[in-house]
Write an enzyme that holds these catalytic residues in place. Structure first.
Site, PDB file in Angstrom:
ATOM      1  N   HIS A 161     -10.020   1.528   2.275  1.00 12.61           N
ATOM      2  CA  HIS A 161      -9.509   2.864   2.611  1.00 12.61           C
ATOM      3  C   HIS A 161     -10.665   3.834   2.910  1.00 12.61           C
ATOM      4  O   HIS A 161     -10.492   4.776   3.681  1.00 12.61           O
ATOM      5  CB  HIS A 161      -8.685   3.432   1.451  1.00 12.61           C
ATOM      6  CG  HIS A 161      -7.270   2.937   1.403  1.00 12.61           C
ATOM      7  ND1 HIS A 161      -6.366   3.171   2.399  1.00 12.61           N
ATOM      8  CD2 HIS A 161      -6.598   2.231   0.456  1.00 12.61           C
ATOM      9  CE1 HIS A 161      -5.191   2.633   2.075  1.00 12.61           C
ATOM     10  NE2 HIS A 161      -5.308   2.050   0.900  1.00 12.61           N
ATOM     11  N   HIS A 193      -9.212  -3.765  -1.405  1.00 16.67           N
ATOM     12  CA  HIS A 193      -8.166  -2.964  -0.739  1.00 16.67           C
ATOM     13  C   HIS A 193      -8.509  -1.477  -0.792  1.00 16.67           C
ATOM     14  O   HIS A 193      -8.462  -0.781   0.231  1.00 16.67           O
ATOM     15  CB  HIS A 193      -6.822  -3.247  -1.419  1.00 16.67           C
ATOM     16  CG  HIS A 193      -5.676  -2.454  -0.885  1.00 16.67           C
ATOM     17  ND1 HIS A 193      -4.597  -3.022  -0.248  1.00 16.67           N
ATOM     18  CD2 HIS A 193      -5.427  -1.107  -0.912  1.00 16.67           C
ATOM     19  CE1 HIS A 193      -3.755  -2.068   0.117  1.00 16.67           C
ATOM     20  NE2 HIS A 193      -4.224  -0.896  -0.285  1.00 16.67           N
ATOM     21  N   GLU A 194      -8.878  -0.999  -1.979  1.00 21.05           N
ATOM     22  CA  GLU A 194      -9.183   0.436  -2.127  1.00 21.05           C
ATOM     23  C   GLU A 194     -10.457   0.799  -1.367  1.00 21.05           C
ATOM     24  O   GLU A 194     -10.526   1.844  -0.722  1.00 21.05           O
ATOM     25  CB  GLU A 194      -9.312   0.821  -3.606  1.00 21.05           C
ATOM     26  CG  GLU A 194      -8.049   0.595  -4.435  1.00 21.05           C
ATOM     27  CD  GLU A 194      -6.791   1.148  -3.794  1.00 21.05           C
ATOM     28  OE1 GLU A 194      -6.862   2.170  -3.077  1.00 21.05           O
ATOM     29  OE2 GLU A 194      -5.718   0.545  -3.992  1.00 21.05           O
ATOM     30  N   CYS A 197       0.844  -1.191   0.000  1.00 20.54           N
ATOM     31  CA  CYS A 197       0.000   0.000   0.000  1.00 20.54           C
ATOM     32  C   CYS A 197       0.885   1.248   0.000  1.00 20.54           C
ATOM     33  O   CYS A 197       1.858   1.304   0.758  1.00 20.54           O
ATOM     34  CB  CYS A 197      -0.894  -0.020   1.241  1.00 20.54           C
ATOM     35  SG  CYS A 197      -1.983   1.399   1.372  1.00 20.54           S
TER      36      CYS A 197
HETATM   37 NI    NI Z   1      -3.644   1.146  -0.086  1.00 17.35          NI
END
Ligand code: NI
Length: 204
Positions: free
Chosen positions: A151, A147-148, A105
């Protein structure tokens, strides 16, 4: 467009829930997305979420291509994705299957960790042109999306890890190799994992 500074783990903007975007077609969202694209290209990443550039709004961009940032190649569904911009994304897993694979990341520089993610998902969201996108995704495409998306809810990949012995410095992994991901991992998946790790390490 501008290259934006990337927030690192520990910055409060990465811990909070990002806000819904009332109008995905608003001019400031176009400007933000333009800057995010330039920032992602500069960082040679696979994906970027707005909180990573200190903007707590529900906007993500990613490309799950064979080549990073390739926005022409590959079919839009399945394991690979062209460059995609999603405002106010939502998603659901399709089935219970999860797989453990390496991630990195831009907000957690220098580290690589093995994270369980759903292998088959459906997601939807809006583009800054106001068009609805709805896709099924598998493999690396599904992983990058999850993953995104995390966030946007203040979650960094180490918070998803179930075995912190699989959190390593990328530099050491390059010298000594990545740890084994366990006995139930078959050979072909192991190779995939290494390929993806290389991509994630270089890219994300
Ligand atoms: Ni990331």
């Amino acid at each position: 467009m501008a290259i934006l500074k990337i927030a690192r783990m520990g910055h409060p903007v990465l811990r909070r829930r990002a806000d819904e975007v009332p109008d995905p077609t608003a001019p400031e969202i176009r400007v933000l997305v333009g800057d995010m694209l330039e920032t992602l290209r500069d960082a040679r990443g696979a994906g970027l979420a707005a909180p990573q550039v200190h903007v707590p709004k529900r906007v993500v961009i990613f490309a799950a291509s064979r080549e990073p940032m390739d926005d022409e190649d590959d079919a839009p569904d399945g394991e690979f994705s062209p460059l995609t911009v999603l405002v106010n994304p939502v998603w659901a897993p399709l089935g219970d299957e999860r797989v453990l694979t390496w991630e990195a990341c831009l907000s957690v520089p220098g580290l690589t960790g093995a994270v369980p993610r759903y292998t088959h998902i459906r997601y939807r969201g809006f583009t800054p042109a106001g068009e609805k996108i709805e896709r099924e995704a598998t493999g690396f495409h599904a992983r990058v999306f999850q993953h995104e998306f995390d966030h946007l809810n203040g979650i960094l990949y180490p918070m998803r890890m179930e075995d912190l012995s699989l959190l390593v410095f990328t530099e050491e992994a390059q010298r000594y190799g990545l740890p084994s991901l366990g006995e139930d991992e078959d050979e072909s998946e192991g190779e995939d994992a290494e390929t993806e790790a290389a991509e994630a390490v270089d890219a994300e």
